[in-house]
Design an enzyme around this catalytic site. Sequence first.
Site, PDB file in Angstrom:
ATOM      1  N   LEU A 128       0.924  -1.002   0.146  1.00  0.00           N
ATOM      2  CA  LEU A 128      -0.074  -0.354   0.433  1.00  0.00           C
ATOM      3  C   LEU A 128       0.756   1.659  -0.098  1.00  0.00           C
ATOM      4  O   LEU A 128       1.974   1.224   1.164  1.00  0.00           O
ATOM      5  CB  LEU A 128      -1.297  -0.636   1.109  1.00  0.00           C
ATOM      6  CG  LEU A 128      -2.214  -0.713   1.187  1.00  0.00           C
ATOM      7  CD1 LEU A 128      -2.874  -1.060   0.150  1.00  0.00           C
ATOM      8  CD2 LEU A 128      -2.104  -2.654   0.984  1.00  0.00           C
ATOM      9  N   GLU A 129       0.679   2.190  -1.049  1.00  0.00           N
ATOM     10  CA  GLU A 129       1.908   3.188  -1.134  1.00  0.00           C
ATOM     11  C   GLU A 129       0.302   4.459  -0.191  1.00  0.00           C
ATOM     12  O   GLU A 129      -0.319   4.495  -1.044  1.00  0.00           O
ATOM     13  CB  GLU A 129       1.505   3.408  -2.275  1.00  0.00           C
ATOM     14  CG  GLU A 129       2.634   2.786  -3.190  1.00  0.00           C
ATOM     15  CD  GLU A 129       3.153   2.866  -4.626  1.00  0.00           C
ATOM     16  OE1 GLU A 129       4.222   3.509  -4.941  1.00  0.00           O
ATOM     17  OE2 GLU A 129       1.823   3.007  -5.687  1.00  0.00           O
ATOM     18  N   LEU A 130       1.229   5.047   0.830  1.00  0.00           N
ATOM     19  CA  LEU A 130       0.397   5.877   1.426  1.00  0.00           C
ATOM     20  C   LEU A 130       0.968   7.670   0.996  1.00  0.00           C
ATOM     21  O   LEU A 130       2.708   7.517   0.817  1.00  0.00           O
ATOM     22  CB  LEU A 130       0.898   6.095   3.098  1.00  0.00           C
ATOM     23  CG  LEU A 130       1.237   4.752   3.269  1.00  0.00           C
ATOM     24  CD1 LEU A 130       0.791   4.547   4.994  1.00  0.00           C
ATOM     25  CD2 LEU A 130      -1.034   4.077   3.430  1.00  0.00           C
TER      26      LEU A 130
END
Length: 305
Positions: free
Chosen positions: A146-148
């Site tokens: 997951l790219e935050l």
Amino acid sequence: MGHQGNDIRITLIGAGTIGLSFAAFHLSHLSSPSQLTILDTRPDLEEYVRSTLPKFFPDAPISHVTLSNSLPDAVRNASIIQESGSENLPFKKSIWAEVEKHAPQDTLLWSSTSGIPASQQTADMQDKTRLLVVHPYNPPHMMPLLELVPSPQTSADVLTRTQEFWRTRGRVPILLLKEMTGFVANRLAFALLRESIHLVNEGVVNVEELDRVVETSMGPRWAIAGPFKSYHAGGGAGGLEGFFKNIGGTVQKCWDDTGKVNVGEVWEESIFRQAKEQYGVVDLGERDRITKRILDTVEKEKNNE
């Protein structure tokens, strides 16, 4: 976080491929399927979810999931609101301004966008600190990443709570330190895609052969080590520096010769046709089954190191 443990309630905005893939993931981790709400305005929502969600989660307890076409009702008691709607800035700006009016103050607000930064989506919000881009790699019910991607206004508390949520569920949330078009994973993938198109367009290989090259070389390698670690290993005792001392000239010649193809140019007809003739409709079940086995094997072997 205002809602902990069994009390967590998740609302998904958008029942497309990404939304339902996230639904499958959350259903496999929530203590009760009644804690999940899916919001979508399509008139056949129940029929669509019943026929599509089992493709991601065969035993999905759909009858206990709340299906809604009313935004105020869907978000009123949510701990987390995750938007996976259309890649359309006006839509996202309006949806978050509306969500903000009805959701609890401590609700986490996440957008699954693949390219629209949070700083643009929050334009019509009163509190711009609440929104965070949480960009998955498809399919999100299987892929750990997951790219935050916070805006400059996103609060540290939102980041901390979001990281904790995903880490405790075995995912890998990577915090990007600045907004960037396409984020990181897609930029890397699209760079490879562009060079792939260039090589096929130049007649070096065809579509199927290019895919076989990746599947039998860097594909397996990158499952265990990214480009920096891979080429650091490739340099032997000299590491990454040794690698560039050895074949840096060849690397530079390849960089100089990188294909400059663009979307909408003449390559499209031939390459689209090759892909359609070679693959038809891709079997996503096979893709997901093999992907899961690869991920499980890599995790198991790394834990045994």
